[in-house]
Design an enzyme around this catalytic site. Structure first.
Site, PDB file in Angstrom:
ATOM      1  N   CYS A 115       0.646  -1.213  -0.090  1.00  0.00           N
ATOM      2  CA  CYS A 115       0.045   0.021   0.072  1.00  0.00           C
ATOM      3  C   CYS A 115       0.930   1.326   0.146  1.00  0.00           C
ATOM      4  CB  CYS A 115      -0.957   0.052   1.201  1.00  0.00           C
ATOM      5  SG  CYS A 115      -0.161   0.278   2.917  1.00  0.00           S
ATOM      6  N   ASP A 525      19.217  24.190 -34.495  1.00  0.00           N
ATOM      7  CA  ASP A 525      20.808  24.177 -34.860  1.00  0.00           C
ATOM      8  C   ASP A 525      20.804  23.760 -36.181  1.00  0.00           C
ATOM      9  OD1 ASP A 525      23.371  24.656 -34.283  1.00  0.00           O
ATOM     10  OD2 ASP A 525      23.619  22.682 -33.525  1.00  0.00           O
ATOM     11  N   ASP A 730      24.443  22.788 -27.083  1.00  0.00           N
ATOM     12  CA  ASP A 730      23.499  23.421 -27.122  1.00  0.00           C
ATOM     13  C   ASP A 730      22.646  23.681 -25.810  1.00  0.00           C
ATOM     14  OD1 ASP A 730      23.666  24.892 -29.737  1.00  0.00           O
ATOM     15  OD2 ASP A 730      22.727  22.853 -30.448  1.00  0.00           O
TER      16      ASP A 730
END
Length: 831
Positions: A115, A525, A730
């Site tokens: 649980c 890019d 990047d």
């Protein structure tokens, strides 16, 4: 329901173990003071576990749990007595990865989790250990990721701490997880079967009562039928409907209102009222309605569970790709010797493995011997086999299809690309997007409103027609339970993530799909994104009497003697374009930074920088536009005699466009999206690429910071920016964009923080993913609209008394199932 009160009485405490619930042997004398009261326990194991829980300030576990753990007599296997094995570096290879100099992360599977309180207990208990830097337990998958400082604590100590509170932790095993999922399906199916069988039997008794006219059935027969119906409904309520009551009690304990609360109230009220009517022989009974809507509710939930497990099956399929055994060869090829079968976990970087046709490649590495094709479809989404020859990299988990390969190992276990993919998928699954959080909040508030409406409905109908008040109230509680509303968004996102993963577009953040669908500006890019990132021969301009093929053959003859990237590009072009091998070259001399000279078929040739070739021949005019294009230009010349000669050809080399780049840009523009190209390359090159692809705007010679600032300016104007880059170089601009997509090749994959990762080199997969993300938003809107319309229509009908309890069960189950089936359309959506 909570189990703590169930063991509160002294009589029960003497008969049952307070910790695990098993019978206490007559000769056992074990007890622990928990929450101020002595509690009897069955064995020394339970006593040790309970003492550990209390000593760590976690006694609240006994109040919040809603299911019993396994007894330590069964829960702690003998293997855990040898926990020191888990500290061996060799043993850890397959499931532990390095995060820093002294920090490690292990992927574990927890058994004994029953649980949400179990998750809470493990996270609190392990999180308090000195040296543990983090632990995350996924209740749905029973998987845990534990991070620790090796200078302060050992993995065996962590596992011992988990064992001390009655749970089992071991390296994640996909097949064992599959067995747990199968067990969950089997248990759910049993509950459905019991409810269905009980419903049919109860209906057999109910039909005569419904069909009998006044006076045709004696009171004794009707009473007998009621008692028989009660007995047949008992297993339906106490076994089949047990998950509803446990869920409702847990929600109440944590002071929240979930979907199970109105359902449990409806079932409980109808059943108790029917029991009272049976005992007192007054009023109406609703045993048939109780059994029917329990059956329909469970049937709907079973179908939902099956759909969800199917949706997340991609991740589990990936986890099962890596084989358990492999064939290791001696490290040095000249050493000879036969291949030996070993566990994959025993492999080390630098080992050599033999991969036979039909075998799965067990590691990341490079081909040392052999030529074959590899099936990487599950990893990249590309159905076409990939050619593998000496020097090519291979990915663990891909299938060798044709011929034997000898592979030099570069990465194993948690360091492989496959493991990185699985970790990124888990990260996405652990995050809740804003749209899901909002839907959950709306659903919770709707439940509160529903409970208030049911209360006032009961009062109103009790004054109008007391005999109908109960079943109308039950219908109100059940028919408008907002399960469909809560499922509408997460099921669509789960299905979409699985569908995209199959196509090679990996969703690594929870919000990625929603944001990608809403993106207004796509920033690209150039190098490695819209282009291949590899030098290729773009064009040949033959001069004099030479034709293009002859010039290429002569150039390739000289370049055989060089390993410069330009030389490799010319040789590759010759292999692709020429039918015959280039003639051999003699007396080839390399002049550093300039070029090559040598003899081919008796001709003195020069290849290299145009100025270098002009110095040995006669200067020639450059082809139109080549000087300012920004690409690399080589010249090929022939020296006839001292101070004389001619230029035979010019070669233009550059970064080739990806085949699907132009189609991607066209798709985005057709959908009304703005496209931009931002690159650090020379402005002329960037301008030319943008013109070839039809990009809306382009700028070259930009630093990563310049790109980040440009994206920030777009966002300030209200743009939703999606950035597509290489994932590492990047990083600043990828972090700035609302959603980022990285090209996921090799080592970059493990380091990327992008929201989505394109695993293949095919930009068409990205175009397909963008379309699917927009379709996913359409599906979410349809699901939400349906859920709201259903509740707006069903609730007034139920309040007015036009919906019976069993019809309410069908309605609620059907609405949830419709949402799931609608979401599964995402998998069928044409790319």
């Amino acid at each position: 329901m909570s189990l703590a009160p169930a063991f509160a009485s002294a009589a029960q405490a003497e008969a049952r173990c307070y910790h695990c619930g098993l019978d206490i042997p007559d000769d056992a004398d074990f007890s622990v003071v928990i929450n101020g009261e002595p509690r009897a326990l069955c064995c020394a194991g339970c006593q040790a576990v309970a003492e550990a829980i209390v000593a760590n300030g976690l006694a609240g576990y006994y109040v919040t749990r809603d299911a019993l753990p396994e007894s330590p007599r069964e829960a702690v296997p003998a293997a855990l007595e040898q926990l020191a094995l888990f500290d061996h570096a060799e043993f850890q290879k397959s499931f532990v990865r390095d995060l820093g100099e002294h920090e490690r992360e292990a992927s574990l599977m927890l058994e004994g989790i029953t649980c949400a309180a179990c998750v809470w207990l493990n996270e609190r208990h392990v999180g308090q250990l000195p040296g543990v830097t983090g632990i995350d337990v996924n209740y749905a998958t029973r998987r845990a990721r534990v991070r620790w400082d090796t200078m302060r604590i050992k993995l065996s100590d962590i596992l011992a701490a988990i064992a001390a509170i009655g749970y089992r932790a071991h390296p994640y095993d996909a097949s064992r997880y599959e067995e747990l999922a199968r067990r969950e399906r089997r248990e759910a199916l049993w509950r459905v079967w019991v409810a269905g069988f009980g419903m049919m039997q109860v209906m057999m008794y109910a039909i005569p009562v419904y069909l009998a006219n006044a006076g045709e059935m004696t009171k004794d027969i009707e009473t007998l039928i009621r008692w028989a119906s009660l007995l047949l409904t008992l297993p339906v309520v106490f076994y089949s409907a047990a998950p509803f009551f446990r869920g409702a009690w847990r929600d109440v304990k944590f002071r929240r209102v979930g979907m199970d609360v109105p359902v449990a109230l409806g079932i409980g009220a109808a059943f108790l009222a029917s029991v009272w009517a049976t005992v007192t022989r007054t009023g109406e009974v609703y045993f048939d309605s109780v059994a029917m809507f329990v059956f329909f509710l469970l049937g709907g939930r079973y179908l939902e569970m099956t759909a969800r497990q199917k949706a997340i099956s991609v991740g589990e399929a990936l986890a099962k790709l890596m084989p358990a055994f492999c064939q290791r060869l001696p490290r040095k090829a000249e050493a000879g010797g036969e291949a030996e079968q070993i566990m994959v976990s025993e492999l080390e970087a630098g080992d050599r493995v033999l991969v036979r046709p039909g075998d799965v490649i067990p590691c990341d590495g490079a081909v040392e011997e052999g030529v074959s094709n590899a099936d990487e479809s599950l990893l990249t989404g590309e159905s076409q086999p990939v050619r593998k020859q000496v020097g090519d990299t291979v990915t663990g988990g891909s299938l060798n299809m044709e011929s034997p390969l000898v592979v030099r190992v570069s990465a194993v276990g948690e360091q492989t690309r496959l493991s990185a993919i699985i970790r990124l998928m888990e990260r996405a699954a652990a995050e809740k997007p804003g749209i899901v959080v909002l839907a959950d909040k709306v659903a919770q508030r709707f439940v509160l409103v529903l409970l208030a409406v049911a209360f006032f409905t009961a009062i109103a109908w009790y004054g109008v027609d007391g005999g109908r008040a109960l079943w109308i109230t039950v219908s109100v509680l059940v028919v408008s339970c907002p399960c469909a509303l809560a499922l509408a968004t997460p099921i669509a996102l789960t299905v979409a993530s699985g569908a995209l993963a199959k196509e090679g577009l990996l969703v690594t953040r929870g919000h990625a799909l929603e944001t990608l669908a809403r993106a207004t500006h796509f920033v690209f890019d150039k190098t490695g994104t819209l282009t291949t990132g590899k030098l290729r021969l773009l064009d040949i301009a033959p001069l004099s009497a030479a034709d293009a093929e002859t010039a290429l053959a002569l150039a390739a003859s000289l370049e055989v003697w060089s390993e410069h990237p330009l030389a490799r590009a010319l040789r590759q072009a010759a292999e692709e374009r020429l039918a015959d091998a280039p003639p051999p070259a003699e007396r080839v001399i390399a002049e550093t930074g300039q070029g090559l000279r040598g003899k081919v078929a008796g001709r003195e040739l020069y290849i290299g920088r145009p100025d270098y070739v002009f110095d040995h021949t006669i200067a020639a005019r450059w082809p139109e536009g080549w000087r300012t294009a920004g690409d690399t230009v080589l010249a090929l010349g022939e020296s006839v005699q001292a101070g004389d000669g001619r230029v035979l050809a010019f070669f233009r080399l550059g970064d080739a466009l990806r085949p699907d780049a132009a189609a991607l840009i066209r798709d985005l523009k057709a959908a009304g999206r703005q496209t931009l190209l931002m690159s650090g390359d020379a402005a002329p090159v960037v301008t030319r690429v943008a013109a070839e692809l039809g990009v809306d705007a382009a700028e070259g010679e930009m630093s990563p910071q310049n790109k980040r600032d440009a994206v920030s300016r777009l966002q300030a104007m209200g743009a939703v920016v999606a950035m597509v880059g290489d994932g590492v170089n990047d990083a600043p601009v990828l972090a700035q964009a609302q959603v980022s997509i990285a090209m996921g090749s090799g080592a970059q994959l493990a380091r990327t923080q992008a929201d989505l990762v394109l695993l293949s080199e095919n930009l068409g997969r990205l175009a397909s993913g963008i379309r699917k993300s927009r379709f996913t938003l359409v599906i979410i809107r349809q699901n939400l609209v349906w859920a709201f319309i259903y509740n707006l229509l069903a609730l007034p009908l139920a309040i007015a008394g036009h919906v019976t309890p069993w019809a309410a069960g069908i309605g609620m189950s059907a609405s949830s199932l419709l949402v799931v089936l609608n979401a599964l359309r995402i998998q069928k959506k044409e790319s």
